[in-house]
Design an enzyme around this catalytic site. Structure first.
Site, PDB file in Angstrom:
ATOM      1  N   GLY A 206      -1.069   2.354  -7.346  1.00  0.00           N
ATOM      2  CA  GLY A 206      -1.766   2.478  -8.491  1.00  0.00           C
ATOM      3  C   GLY A 206      -1.245   3.667  -9.248  1.00  0.00           C
ATOM      4  O   GLY A 206      -0.827   3.681 -10.581  1.00  0.00           O
TER       5      GLY A 206
ATOM      6  N   CYS B 270      -4.371   6.379  -4.614  1.00  0.00           N
ATOM      7  CA  CYS B 270      -4.016   4.625  -4.673  1.00  0.00           C
ATOM      8  C   CYS B 270      -2.389   4.773  -4.891  1.00  0.00           C
ATOM      9  O   CYS B 270      -2.204   5.125  -6.305  1.00  0.00           O
ATOM     10  CB  CYS B 270      -4.564   3.749  -5.343  1.00  0.00           C
ATOM     11  SG  CYS B 270      -3.890   2.014  -5.579  1.00  0.00           S
TER      12      CYS B 270
ATOM     13  N   CYS C 220       0.765  -1.307  -0.098  1.00  0.00           N
ATOM     14  CA  CYS C 220       0.001  -0.128   0.132  1.00  0.00           C
ATOM     15  C   CYS C 220       1.042   1.145  -0.112  1.00  0.00           C
ATOM     16  O   CYS C 220       1.649   1.784   0.980  1.00  0.00           O
ATOM     17  CB  CYS C 220      -0.891   0.052   1.212  1.00  0.00           C
ATOM     18  SG  CYS C 220      -2.056   1.385   1.408  1.00  0.00           S
TER      19      CYS C 220
HETATM   20  N1  LIG Z   1      -6.339  -2.197  -2.691  1.00  0.00           N
HETATM   21  C1  LIG Z   1      -5.142  -2.598  -2.640  1.00  0.00           C
HETATM   22  C2  LIG Z   1      -4.193  -2.454  -1.583  1.00  0.00           C
HETATM   23  C3  LIG Z   1      -4.322  -0.898  -1.089  1.00  0.00           C
HETATM   24  C4  LIG Z   1      -3.277  -0.135  -2.233  1.00  0.00           C
HETATM   25  C5  LIG Z   1      -3.695   1.303  -2.039  1.00  0.00           C
HETATM   26  N2  LIG Z   1      -4.545   2.106  -1.187  1.00  0.00           N
HETATM   27  C6  LIG Z   1      -2.180   2.176  -2.147  1.00  0.00           C
HETATM   28  O1  LIG Z   1      -2.243   3.262  -1.579  1.00  0.00           O
HETATM   29  O2  LIG Z   1      -1.174   1.502  -2.768  1.00  0.00           O
HETATM   30  C7  LIG Z   1      -4.805  -4.243  -3.017  1.00  0.00           C
HETATM   31  O3  LIG Z   1      -5.826  -5.104  -2.396  1.00  0.00           O
HETATM   32  O4  LIG Z   1      -4.027  -4.832  -3.542  1.00  0.00           O
END
Ligand SMILES: N[C@H](CCC[C@H](N)C(=O)O)C(=O)O
Length: 301
Positions: free
Chosen positions: A239, A236, A73
């Protein structure tokens, strides 16, 4: 079950943080679901545990709003680094944090004794389908992009989705799976409808985080994200890194060794691809909003 927490966010991607350096938390999956409920719990995108580590300074475990555990994350790890420094658990800078996607090093920007932002070495992006993971039978690649054309799909949740949708996208793993779709206007999209269709698509056996990206100029891109396990979030971090790599790979924006301005709904992230080591660096804010203590009825766990 009662525990002290800190509510923190990176560009509006907010989590409940629990210091588990002295005592581990049992069934964090259930706690994540409880604290993420916007009207009955604290309200967040999920739960992040700060744990001891045998191989790094600390360990991060992150759980999405549905209780599923994520491997990495990017917004969360900046807040973990802020927490351990601001709360006196360490005075190291940079600080190393173990995750399920490997150990990451975080450089801290400190002002008046508090961390205001951090720069994370996010490691190498991965595009080999089996490493995403992605099952690419019956799909075609068009100039390195994956073209999905479906008349109807049955998702991993056994629901049948939209009769027909067609997207041209690119898959990148930052330790967790991402599918990036370039669109002319991200604000025109209905993510509540589109997001689950990608998240549960049989192409991604472990699900996927989907970023819808709009290139504004060679140094600037904006995106919205439908996160695996949490739905649309305001930002994200992993992301933003995946979007940056896709922009460079498809020559849509960005250049090596120079930050790309990646605008999420919740704020600005600066992402740099370093050609020397093939690593991606994520820079952005980390904010502690408030601390508190919560008692969760056993019947809720
Ligand atoms: N939902 C993502 C994890 C959180 C990623 C995101 N909140 C970040 O800041 O990288 C997953 O299950 O792969």
């Amino acid at each position: 079950m009662k525990f002290k927490f800190s509510k923190m966010h990176g560009c509006g991607n907010d989590y409940v943080y629990a210091d588990c350096t002295q005592q581990e938390m049992s069934n964090p999956e259930a706690v994540a679901k409880y604290v993420s409920r916007y009207h009955y719990g604290i309200g967040s995108d999920g739960l992040i545990l700060i744990c001891p580590s045998e191989t790094a300074d600390f360990k991060m475990r992150m759980f999405n709003a549905d209780g599923s555990e994520g491997k990495m994350c990017g917004n969360g790890i900046r807040c973990v680094a802020k927490y351990v420094y601001d709360h006196g658990l360490t005075d190291k800078n940079p600080v190393s944090i173990e995750t399920l996607a490997g150990t990451k090093e975080i450089e801290l920007t400190v002002e008046n004794g508090k961390v205001t932002e951090a720069r994370v070495d996010m490691g190498k992006p991965e595009t080999r389908p089996r490493m995403i993971p992605m099952i690419t039978d019956h799909y075609i690649f068009v100039d390195q992009s994956l073209v999905l054309r479906e008349t109807s799909i049955v998702g991993t949740d056994n629901k049948t989705y939209k009769e027909k949708f067609f997207f041209n996208g690119t898959a990148v793993s930052m330790g967790n799976p991402h599918f990036i779709v370039f669109v002319p206007d991200v604000d025109a999209l209905d993510l509540e409808d589109l997001g689950p269709q990608f998240e549960h698509h049989k192409l991604f056996p472990e699900g996927v985080n989907t970023e819808f990206a709009q290139v504004l100029d060679e140094n600037t891109v904006k995106f919205r994200v439908w996160e695996r396990g949490s739905g649309e979030t305001l930002a994200c971090g992993t992301g933003a890194c995946a979007v940056t790599y896709a922009c460079m790979k498809l020559k849509k924006a960005g250049s090596m060794n120079k930050p790309l301005n990646v605008h999420a709904r919740g704020g600005l992230l600066k992402v740099t691809y370093c050609s020397e080591n093939d690593h991606i660096y994520l820079q952005g804010p980390a904010v502690e909003v408030f601390t508190g203590e919560i008692e969760i009825p056993d019947c809720e766990l």
